[in-house]
Design an enzyme around this catalytic site. Structure first.
Site, PDB file in Angstrom:
ATOM      1  N   TYR A  22       2.017   7.415  -5.625  1.00  0.00           N
ATOM      2  CA  TYR A  22       1.357   7.300  -7.013  1.00  0.00           C
ATOM      3  C   TYR A  22       0.214   6.051  -6.996  1.00  0.00           C
ATOM      4  O   TYR A  22      -0.329   5.754  -7.849  1.00  0.00           O
ATOM      5  CB  TYR A  22       2.464   6.975  -8.025  1.00  0.00           C
ATOM      6  CG  TYR A  22       3.403   5.908  -7.502  1.00  0.00           C
ATOM      7  CD1 TYR A  22       2.991   4.492  -7.803  1.00  0.00           C
ATOM      8  CD2 TYR A  22       4.473   6.064  -6.811  1.00  0.00           C
ATOM      9  CE1 TYR A  22       3.847   3.531  -7.336  1.00  0.00           C
ATOM     10  CE2 TYR A  22       5.373   5.019  -6.433  1.00  0.00           C
ATOM     11  CZ  TYR A  22       4.967   3.623  -6.594  1.00  0.00           C
ATOM     12  OH  TYR A  22       5.777   2.686  -6.195  1.00  0.00           O
ATOM     13  N   GLY A  23       0.317   5.421  -5.800  1.00  0.00           N
ATOM     14  CA  GLY A  23      -0.601   4.401  -5.873  1.00  0.00           C
ATOM     15  C   GLY A  23      -1.532   4.324  -4.447  1.00  0.00           C
ATOM     16  O   GLY A  23      -2.245   5.316  -4.516  1.00  0.00           O
ATOM     17  N   THR A  24      -1.467   3.169  -3.718  1.00  0.00           N
ATOM     18  CA  THR A  24      -2.490   3.040  -2.805  1.00  0.00           C
ATOM     19  C   THR A  24      -2.253   4.137  -1.437  1.00  0.00           C
ATOM     20  O   THR A  24      -3.001   4.182  -0.668  1.00  0.00           O
ATOM     21  CB  THR A  24      -2.082   1.505  -2.185  1.00  0.00           C
ATOM     22  OG1 THR A  24      -0.960   1.472  -1.406  1.00  0.00           O
ATOM     23  CG2 THR A  24      -2.363   0.606  -3.242  1.00  0.00           C
ATOM     24  N   LEU A  25      -1.176   4.987  -1.356  1.00  0.00           N
ATOM     25  CA  LEU A  25      -1.063   6.075  -0.541  1.00  0.00           C
ATOM     26  C   LEU A  25      -1.752   7.322  -0.775  1.00  0.00           C
ATOM     27  O   LEU A  25      -1.907   7.871   0.165  1.00  0.00           O
ATOM     28  CB  LEU A  25       0.411   6.245  -0.221  1.00  0.00           C
ATOM     29  CG  LEU A  25       1.164   5.458   0.542  1.00  0.00           C
ATOM     30  CD1 LEU A  25       2.637   5.666   0.581  1.00  0.00           C
ATOM     31  CD2 LEU A  25       0.646   5.198   2.158  1.00  0.00           C
ATOM     32  N   GLU A  97       6.225   0.243   2.857  1.00  0.00           N
ATOM     33  CA  GLU A  97       6.947  -0.166   1.851  1.00  0.00           C
ATOM     34  C   GLU A  97       7.946  -1.349   1.590  1.00  0.00           C
ATOM     35  O   GLU A  97       8.471  -1.578   0.533  1.00  0.00           O
ATOM     36  CB  GLU A  97       7.337   1.252   0.966  1.00  0.00           C
ATOM     37  CG  GLU A  97       6.351   2.306   0.734  1.00  0.00           C
ATOM     38  CD  GLU A  97       5.240   2.010  -0.071  1.00  0.00           C
ATOM     39  OE1 GLU A  97       5.037   0.890  -0.831  1.00  0.00           O
ATOM     40  OE2 GLU A  97       4.107   2.878  -0.071  1.00  0.00           O
TER      41      GLU A  97
END
Length: 188
Positions: A22-25, A97
């Site tokens: 949902y983010g930086t990946l 993470e």
């Protein structure tokens, strides 16, 4: 006897786990280079864009780092991407993470797939699948929700990522959890 020989020669597919990012990946964001590396080595496959089946808070913390909070029913449906990841790929994601350091927790989540823009139809075709996601660690998640005014995002977009600071560019005299605590207790 021949059939038995064939059975022994048949390789079993590498076990895969669905991971909701949902983010930086996600594609186009700073940590997607890890996903690209995993895809190059066969340790990850892009499945589909998707969104959470339930509402969850998605907030930004220190350095514009995104956090999904394990508080189903709060926030909004969150848009992201689904990947099928191998066990060795999962270990690399867990390291990024900070699972062993209490930064995030990898827990289950149900997502609704978008209409077939992925290149792997292995989710069963119903459009809904179980996956896992990296949630903010429970030790600070509730405080992170309060610090963000109990308002969440539907998507971590370029707008939210504009102030993102890569790990290598953050001050190294404090741990990530120290940075989180400073953010939670700051007044700005």
């Amino acid at each position: 006897m021949v059939a038995q020989d064939r059975k022994e020669c048949t390789s079993t597919p590498t076990p895969r786990l669905f991971i909701f990012t949902y983010g930086t990946l996600k594609r186009g964001f700073s940590n997607h280079t890890l996903m690209q590396d995993l895809m190059r080595t066969g340790d990850a496959t892009f499945v589909s864009t998707c969104r959470t089946a339930e509402n969850y808070p998605l907030v930004c913390g220190p350095y514009r780092v995104p956090f999904l909070l394990n508080m189903a029913g709060s926030g909004q449906a969150v848009t992201g991407e689904l990947y099928a990841v191998s066990v060795s790929g999962l270990a690399r994601l867990d390291e990024l993470e900070g699972i062993s350091r209490g930064h995030y927790e990898r827990l289950s989540i149900t997502v609704e797939l978008d209409n077939g823009d992925g290149d792997d139809g292995s989710c069963g075709g119903e459009g809904v699948t179980c996956a896992e996601a990296y949630y903010a660690h429970r030790s600070y998640a509730a405080e992170m929700w309060k610090r963000n005014g109990m308002k969440g995002l539907t998507v971590y977009s370029e707008k939210e990522a504009k102030g993102y600071v890569k790990r290598k560019d953050r001050p190294h005299n404090l741990t990530f959890l120290d940075h989180i605590q400073l953010f939670l207790h700051s007044q700005d």
